[in-house]
Design a protein around this motif. Structure first.
Motif, PDB file in Angstrom:
ATOM      1  N   GLN A  35       0.746  -1.050   0.158  1.00 14.36           N
ATOM      2  CA  GLN A  35      -0.116   0.205  -0.086  1.00 14.36           C
ATOM      3  C   GLN A  35       0.803   1.363   0.129  1.00 14.36           C
ATOM      4  N   PRO A  36       1.935   1.276   0.807  1.00 13.98           N
ATOM      5  CA  PRO A  36       2.856   2.651   0.787  1.00 13.98           C
ATOM      6  C   PRO A  36       3.486   2.758  -0.549  1.00 13.98           C
ATOM      7  N   PHE A  37       3.872   1.630  -1.350  1.00 15.84           N
ATOM      8  CA  PHE A  37       4.504   1.773  -2.592  1.00 15.84           C
ATOM      9  C   PHE A  37       3.524   1.594  -3.880  1.00 15.84           C
ATOM     10  N   LEU A  38       2.144   1.460  -3.738  1.00 13.39           N
ATOM     11  CA  LEU A  38       1.191   1.242  -4.838  1.00 13.39           C
ATOM     12  C   LEU A  38       1.390   2.142  -5.732  1.00 13.39           C
ATOM     13  N   VAL A  39       1.226   3.575  -5.662  1.00 18.54           N
ATOM     14  CA  VAL A  39       1.254   4.646  -6.360  1.00 18.54           C
ATOM     15  C   VAL A  39       2.608   4.637  -7.388  1.00 18.54           C
ATOM     16  N   LEU A  40       3.723   4.354  -6.655  1.00 21.46           N
ATOM     17  CA  LEU A  40       4.944   4.357  -7.403  1.00 21.46           C
ATOM     18  C   LEU A  40       5.021   3.019  -8.323  1.00 21.46           C
ATOM     19  N   TYR A  41       4.453   1.820  -7.837  1.00 20.59           N
ATOM     20  CA  TYR A  41       4.436   0.762  -8.667  1.00 20.59           C
ATOM     21  C   TYR A  41       3.774   0.893  -9.815  1.00 20.59           C
ATOM     22  N   LEU A  42       2.512   1.497  -9.710  1.00 20.13           N
ATOM     23  CA  LEU A  42       1.610   1.688 -10.898  1.00 20.13           C
ATOM     24  C   LEU A  42       2.081   2.760 -11.917  1.00 20.13           C
ATOM     25  N   THR A  43       2.825   3.812 -11.569  1.00 15.30           N
ATOM     26  CA  THR A  43       3.422   4.834 -12.250  1.00 15.30           C
ATOM     27  C   THR A  43       4.533   4.231 -12.790  1.00 15.30           C
ATOM     28  N   GLN A  44       5.351   3.718 -12.235  1.00 16.97           N
ATOM     29  CA  GLN A  44       6.882   3.360 -12.660  1.00 16.97           C
ATOM     30  C   GLN A  44       6.753   2.070 -13.331  1.00 16.97           C
ATOM     31  N   ASP A  45       6.156   0.921 -12.717  1.00 17.69           N
ATOM     32  CA  ASP A  45       6.214  -0.218 -13.321  1.00 17.69           C
ATOM     33  C   ASP A  45       5.390  -0.352 -14.470  1.00 17.69           C
ATOM     34  N   ARG A  46       4.048   0.112 -14.038  1.00 17.15           N
ATOM     35  CA  ARG A  46       2.713  -0.241 -14.878  1.00 17.15           C
ATOM     36  C   ARG A  46       2.725   0.959 -15.935  1.00 17.15           C
ATOM     37  N   HIS A  47       3.422   2.016 -15.675  1.00 19.81           N
ATOM     38  CA  HIS A  47       3.455   3.207 -16.579  1.00 19.81           C
ATOM     39  C   HIS A  47       2.071   3.989 -16.701  1.00 19.81           C
ATOM     40  N   LEU A  48       1.372   3.899 -15.528  1.00 18.72           N
ATOM     41  CA  LEU A  48       0.054   4.623 -15.426  1.00 18.72           C
ATOM     42  C   LEU A  48       0.152   6.072 -15.180  1.00 18.72           C
ATOM     43  N   SER A  49      -0.695   6.907 -15.310  1.00 19.76           N
ATOM     44  CA  SER A  49      -0.578   8.303 -15.202  1.00 19.76           C
ATOM     45  C   SER A  49      -0.668   8.544 -13.565  1.00 19.76           C
ATOM     46  N   ALA A  50      -0.482   9.598 -12.914  1.00 23.61           N
ATOM     47  CA  ALA A  50      -0.515  10.081 -11.482  1.00 23.61           C
ATOM     48  C   ALA A  50      -2.059   9.903 -11.231  1.00 23.61           C
ATOM     49  N   GLY A  51      -2.589  10.595 -11.952  1.00 20.06           N
ATOM     50  CA  GLY A  51      -4.142  10.620 -11.625  1.00 20.06           C
ATOM     51  C   GLY A  51      -4.706   9.074 -11.755  1.00 20.06           C
ATOM     52  N   THR A  52      -4.542   8.472 -12.630  1.00 23.39           N
ATOM     53  CA  THR A  52      -5.121   6.831 -12.657  1.00 23.39           C
ATOM     54  C   THR A  52      -4.586   6.267 -11.418  1.00 23.39           C
ATOM     55  N   ALA A  53      -3.233   6.395 -11.100  1.00 16.91           N
ATOM     56  CA  ALA A  53      -2.684   5.481 -10.069  1.00 16.91           C
ATOM     57  C   ALA A  53      -3.391   5.999  -8.662  1.00 16.91           C
ATOM     58  N   GLY A  54      -3.371   7.328  -8.604  1.00 20.21           N
ATOM     59  CA  GLY A  54      -4.063   7.933  -7.341  1.00 20.21           C
ATOM     60  C   GLY A  54      -5.865   7.280  -7.250  1.00 20.21           C
ATOM     61  N   ALA A  55      -6.293   7.156  -8.436  1.00 26.14           N
ATOM     62  CA  ALA A  55      -7.538   6.575  -8.379  1.00 26.14           C
ATOM     63  C   ALA A  55      -7.589   5.103  -7.832  1.00 26.14           C
ATOM     64  N   VAL A  56      -6.739   4.350  -8.331  1.00 25.24           N
ATOM     65  CA  VAL A  56      -6.474   2.896  -8.029  1.00 25.24           C
ATOM     66  C   VAL A  56      -6.275   2.929  -6.469  1.00 25.24           C
ATOM     67  N   ALA A  57      -5.338   3.855  -6.015  1.00 31.27           N
ATOM     68  CA  ALA A  57      -5.142   3.572  -4.477  1.00 31.27           C
ATOM     69  C   ALA A  57      -6.501   3.951  -3.781  1.00 31.27           C
ATOM     70  N   ALA A  58      -7.329   5.006  -4.360  1.00 26.01           N
ATOM     71  CA  ALA A  58      -8.619   5.262  -3.649  1.00 26.01           C
ATOM     72  C   ALA A  58      -9.495   4.195  -3.697  1.00 26.01           C
ATOM     73  N   ALA A  59      -9.403   3.254  -4.666  1.00 27.49           N
ATOM     74  CA  ALA A  59     -10.166   1.940  -4.642  1.00 27.49           C
ATOM     75  C   ALA A  59     -10.098   1.150  -3.522  1.00 27.49           C
ATOM     76  N   VAL A  60      -8.554   1.160  -3.101  1.00 26.73           N
ATOM     77  CA  VAL A  60      -8.101   0.023  -1.854  1.00 26.73           C
ATOM     78  C   VAL A  60      -8.911   0.865  -0.778  1.00 26.73           C
ATOM     79  N   GLY A  61      -8.926   2.402  -0.821  1.00 23.28           N
ATOM     80  CA  GLY A  61      -9.360   3.083   0.540  1.00 23.28           C
ATOM     81  C   GLY A  61     -10.977   2.604   0.581  1.00 23.28           C
ATOM     82  N   ALA A  62     -11.825   2.638  -0.575  1.00 22.98           N
ATOM     83  CA  ALA A  62     -12.941   2.610  -0.683  1.00 22.98           C
ATOM     84  C   ALA A  62     -13.205   1.013   0.049  1.00 22.98           C
TER      85      ALA A  62
END
Length: 408
Positions: A35-62
């Motif tokens: 969870q602490p590194f999820l946004v970095l993983y999604l942007t650096q390894d999966r090459h998603l945009s910062a906004g999309t990565a943040g939305a995925v992190a929000a799905a974890v929060g939901a």
């Protein structure tokens, strides 16, 4: 502030099943890498945009918001042990799915399930502690669990950075592995503790909870506390950046929170158990509010560090006693549901309200207003908690009498 009738003799030994729960909390937090590194993983390894990565992190929060409610309901309906096993094994499976997912649909779904499964065990653990221990022993027990969580998380945040440099996939597999280990500890060492009731079918949670004025007021007060607390992870980094301090300094300052807890908690847990619980809860929230209020007059790294140390001292008292107070409020047949609902509503809503209120106050009214607002809110919560103390004492006496009657 000593509680009337509090025992002066040495504290009794806690049962083996409790220490198994303690190990589970520690192991689970030691592996909390993803969870602490999820946004970095999604942007650096999966090459998603910062906004999309943040939305995925929000799905974890939901998923996390509903997780404790579901976990509490399950712990009352199917049992504490089964709920914990479902949560730990489910978390492991969801993490592996998230780490291997390629399509966005699968990533979204896996992220939500990670959040849903990740906190499923919390109300079951709290309810099990309340089932296992007498009311006078619970403050020490909940304090020890709080310490285990922070010890594990302090280690994991350091080691996760090293492991991430090797490969993000390793984070997912080790995190999943620690969840499996925690499940196996539960499987081998923790019995089912859900009380067996003879009076017929179990009551529904919401109709009972919504008529419980004391419980609802406690949730409202805890939402206020969480609103203050989450300023440490939203408003504080922005204010420190405005003072010209780098993000690395914020990381070191906020790390003091875990360090103080790990160092101080073991030495004060038994002493805290002798205090009047509502008064300790009120004083702790006041200290947290005033600790954040120091932000109005500090601008250096050591000033912010002092602020963190002060509000962390309040957090230690709050975390040690809250579970015991809520356990006294909860009816025996709805203990898991009460604890899950309280956790989800107070910290779930607080994690939304706090960042929104703090950052908008900072933007439109300035830093002094934001931090002094925390201090004022801390004072309001202090007064409100003291006003609720007589009702909490009455409920605690009733709970203790019911426990004694059941044991006789």
């Amino acid at each position: 502030m000593n509680e009337i009738g509090a025992p002066r003799e040495s504290a009794p030994r806690l049962p083996r099943a409790f220490w198994a729960l303690w190990v589970c909390q520690l192991v689970n937090r030691l592996g909390s890498f993803v969870q602490p590194f999820l946004v970095l993983y999604l942007t650096q390894d999966r090459h998603l945009s910062a906004g999309t990565a943040g939305a995925v992190a929000a799905a974890v929060g939901a998923g996390s918001v509903v997780s404790q409610v579901v976990g509490g309901w399950l712990s009352d309906r199917v049992g504490r042990r089964r709920t914990m096993l479902l949560g730990f094994f489910g978390t492991a499976a969801a993490l592996i799915l998230l780490g291997s997912a390629r399509s966005m649909e699968t990533i979204w779904a896996a992220a939500f399930v990670v959040g849903l499964m990740g906190d499923l065990f919390r109300p079951a653990v709290q309810a099990t502690v309340a089932d296992l221990l007498q009311p006078r022993e619970r403050v020490r027990a909940y304090g020890l669990l709080f310490w285990a969580i922070n010890l594990g998380f302090s280690v994991s945040t350091v080691s996760a950075g090293v492991l991430a440099s090797i490969g993000y996939s390793l984070l997912f597999w080790i995190n999943a592995g620690t969840s499996v280990v925690a499940a196996l500890v539960i499987w081998r060492m923790v019995p089912e503790t859900r009380p067996v009731l003879d009076e017929g079918p179990r009551r529904s949670l919401l109709p009972v909870a919504l008529r419980d004025t004391t419980f609802l007021l406690m949730i409202l007060i805890q939402i206020g506390y969480a609103t203050i607390y989450f300023q440490g992870y939203s408003t504080l980094p922005l204010v420190m950046a405005a003072d010209g301090l780098p993000s690395s300094t914020y990381g070191l300052v906020i790390a003091l929170n875990g360090v103080v807890i790990v160092v101080v908690q073991p030495f004060v847990s038994r002493r805290l158990a002798t205090y009047d619980r509502p008064k300790l809860l009120a004083s702790s929230m006041l200290i947290v509010g005033l600790g954040f209020g120091l932000g109005a007059v500090v601008h250096s790294w050591w000033g912010y560090g002092l602020s963190v140390v002060v509000w962390t001292i309040g957090e230690i008292g709050f975390a040690a006693v809250l579970g015991a107070v809520l356990a006294d409020l909860a009816p025996v047949d709805l203990r898991g549901g009460y604890l899950g609902l309280a956790g989800s509503m107070s910290f779930g809503l607080g994690s939304v309200i706090g960042p929104l209120l703090g950052t908008n106050t900072l933007e439109y009214a300035g830093r002094a207003t934001a931090w002094l607002g925390c201090a004022v809110l801390g004072i309001i919560l202090f007064v409100a908690q003291l006003a609720l103390a007589p009702s909490l004492h009455d409920r605690a006496r009733s709970a203790a009498a019911a426990t004694a009657a059941a044991g006789s």
